[in-house]
Write an enzyme that holds these catalytic residues in place. Structure first.
Site, PDB file in Angstrom:
ATOM      1  N   GLU A  66      13.628 -14.327   0.856  1.00  0.00           N
ATOM      2  CA  GLU A  66      13.843 -15.595   1.787  1.00  0.00           C
ATOM      3  C   GLU A  66      12.753 -16.774   1.603  1.00  0.00           C
ATOM      4  O   GLU A  66      13.060 -17.658   2.116  1.00  0.00           O
ATOM      5  CB  GLU A  66      13.505 -15.020   3.395  1.00  0.00           C
ATOM      6  N   ASP A 102       0.669  -1.153   0.012  1.00  0.00           N
ATOM      7  CA  ASP A 102       0.187  -0.041   0.143  1.00  0.00           C
ATOM      8  C   ASP A 102       0.859   1.165   0.102  1.00  0.00           C
ATOM      9  O   ASP A 102       1.884   1.284   0.736  1.00  0.00           O
ATOM     10  CB  ASP A 102      -0.679  -0.119   1.296  1.00  0.00           C
TER      11      ASP A 102
END
Ligand code: GLC
Length: 541
Positions: A266, A211
């Protein structure tokens, strides 16, 4: 929970289609008038997994977190929980699993730039000038003569500063005063938000729409924004008459994105899509250098603000093709929870053609729940029943059937439905000529066509004014999109592209082979035509 298999060379979002759900308005399973996760779960068939599904690749849920609702979900008081009206973390886990079971990915909304005033981080920060968390937000003394520290304005109007009488300092809020801005210059904030990402990735979430990222960092010296008149006008225009050079799209924002992406990296195969209301010329910085350090995608919102017309659309696509980095694709949406729905903005009679245009564009696409049945904005009178910024009209509940509450709820809907008897999923599912059936067909076509899904896009030039055409090409397959955006019939000579082509989809009932030297298009008619032979011949020669 393992996400569905992903080919790292061609990730699912290449040419992929995402379906945006505004959770309060999608489906209410417990009769309280508010949509919930169990409601989403109950309607997954609409999205993927059956012959009659739309067949989208992912669902993106607008915020599902606890929120005091100053900004209807975007003022968050706990980033790592589910709001009770939507369900529980266990419901979310079940939803992730159910999505994955049908090959659908689940994206959440990450709101990294501000919290609710009720978030414990802000409660702590506000507690005193010497609080350990004071610097998690931006605090400043009043201007020398009193009043806000500078001329920055909130995106929702008025000063971007709110006085905290207890400490005598102002805090910064880009949006409502109930949404204080986090201070991304503080590494503890970066760590905390990284923890939020990991929390959801560990639960199997496939990515985030991120956002308001252009607001992540402001000028460290808090300098006044200058009067408008810079080389690139603000987009969308800044109502204050200032050029928001010190508050928006600061040079340090890509650093924030790099950090978010490092965390996402990751976890293999996870997607970050940035919400960045910027001209496409300025989006490249958000998309990294191809080495996995920017967003994989960022919305190009021009499509949701341009007027209807061949020329605005042509130039939007042309610029997107020119300025989007080579290893990325544009990200397109016609509607979302912040903007007037396109069936209202463009006119309902244009929905069919708008769908054909969107679903044959190159890029990652995002559909806003309800557009597939042609939902329009609610009435003027329903603009601000809840949202002070007037976005209720585009957030009205999904219309599943023709009953007065549209199959959305058994209770009292939190926002009135617009016209479930006029348009709803149940009726349109039964009608092969409906807009919903057209969406299903176009999505199926896109899934099954390398050219439409991730083929190169080439605009056709020198066309009559209301016409727009492009080709999509991949693996010896070539598809021509041609559309008449005007209100009068047009005849065009496209023999430069081929002599004959087969209609594979269209806004009307036209079928079969068409002569490209003399192609006649009705008003608002669009066609997708397959140019197999020429392409195959070329590859044989
Ligand atoms: C984004 C959201 C919008 C929200 C704002 C503040 O633009 O889409 O709904 O009000 O950010 O979080």
């Amino acid at each position: 929970m393992t996400p569905p298999a992903n080919d790292p060379a061609v990730p699912w979002w290449t040419g992929g289609v995402i379906y945006q759900v505004y959770p309060r308005s999608f489906a209410d399973a417990n009769g309280d008038g508010i949509g919930d996760l169990a409601g989403v779960m109950a309607h997954l068939d609409h999205l993927a997994g059956t012959r009659d599904s739309l067949g989208v690749d992912a669902v993106w849920l607008s915020p599902i977190y606890p929120s005091p609702l100053a900004d209807f979900g975007y003022d968050i008081s706990d980033f790592t929980d589910v709001a009770p009206e939507f369900g529980t973390l266990a419901d979310l886990d079940r939803l992730v699993e159910a999505c994955h079971a049908r090959g659908l990915r689940l994206l959440l909304d990450l709101v990294p730039c501000h919290t609710s005033i009720h978030h414990p981080w802000f409660v702590e920060s506000r507690s005193s000038r010497s609080s350990a968390g004071r610097d998690w937000y931006t605090w400043a003394d009043p201007a020398p003569g009193g009043g806000p520290p500078n001329n920055w304005i909130s995106s929702f109007g008025g000063s971007a500063w709110e006085l905290d009488p207890a400490s005598g300092q102002y805090y910064l809020h880009t949006f409502y005063r109930e949404q204080p801005d986090l201070n991304w210059r503080n590494p503890e904030v970066a760590d905390a938000i990284s923890g939020v990402l990991r929390f959801w990735f560990e639960r199997g979430v496939d990515g985030f729409r991120v956002d308001a990222i252009i607001h992540a960092i402001k000028d460290s010296q808090l300098r006044d924004n200058p009067p408008a008149g810079g080389p690139i006008p603000p987009f969308p225009p800044d109502p204050s008459g200032h050029d928001p050079v010190f508050t928006v799209d600061r040079p340090e924002v890509p650093e924030v994105i790099r950090l978010l992406r490092r965390v996402a990296n990751e976890y293999p195969g996870r997607l970050l899509i940035g919400e960045a209301y910027l001209p496409v010329e300025r989006l490249a910085r958000y998309l990294g250098d191809g080495a996995g350090d920017g967003f994989q995608r960022a919305f190009d919102f021009e499509l949701s603000v341009i007027p209807w017309g061949a020329e605005p659309l042509r130039s939007t696509i042309e610029r997107a093709e020119r300025f989007t980095p080579p290893d990325v694709e544009p990200t397109w949406a016609l509607s979302n929870h912040d903007l007037s729905r396109h069936a209202t903005r463009f006119g309902e009679e244009r929905s069919r053609l708008a769908a054909l245009l969107l679903l044959s564009m190159r890029g990652t696409l995002c559909l806003y729940a309800g557009e597939e049945i042609g939902m329009v904005d609610g009435p003027e009178a329903a603009t601000s029943l809840h949202d002070r910024f007037g976005r209720d009209r585009q957030r009205t509940p999904m219309q599943w059937d023709a009953s007065p509450t549209g199959g959305f709820t058994d209770g009292d809907p939190w926002l009135p439905l617009v016209d479930p008897e006029e348009r709803n999923v149940a009726d349109q599912s039964r009608d092969p000529g409906s807009l919903l059936s057209q969406y299903r067909r176009l999505l199926a076509l896109r899934r099954g066509s390398a050219a439409l899904r991730d083929g190169a896009l080439s605009l056709v030039h020198d066309l009559p004014p209301d016409l727009l055409a492009w080709t999509r090409t991949a693996d010896g397959e070539r598809v021509l999109m041609v559309a008449n955006l005007g209100d009068a019939p047009v005849t065009v000579d496209l023999s430069g592209i081929g002599s004959q082509a087969d209609v594979v989809a269209g806004t009307g009932s036209r079928q079969g082979s068409q002569p490209l030297a003399n192609l006649q298009l009705d008003p608002l008619e669009g066609l997708l035509l397959r140019l197999w032979k020429a392409a195959c011949l070329r590859s044989v020669l």
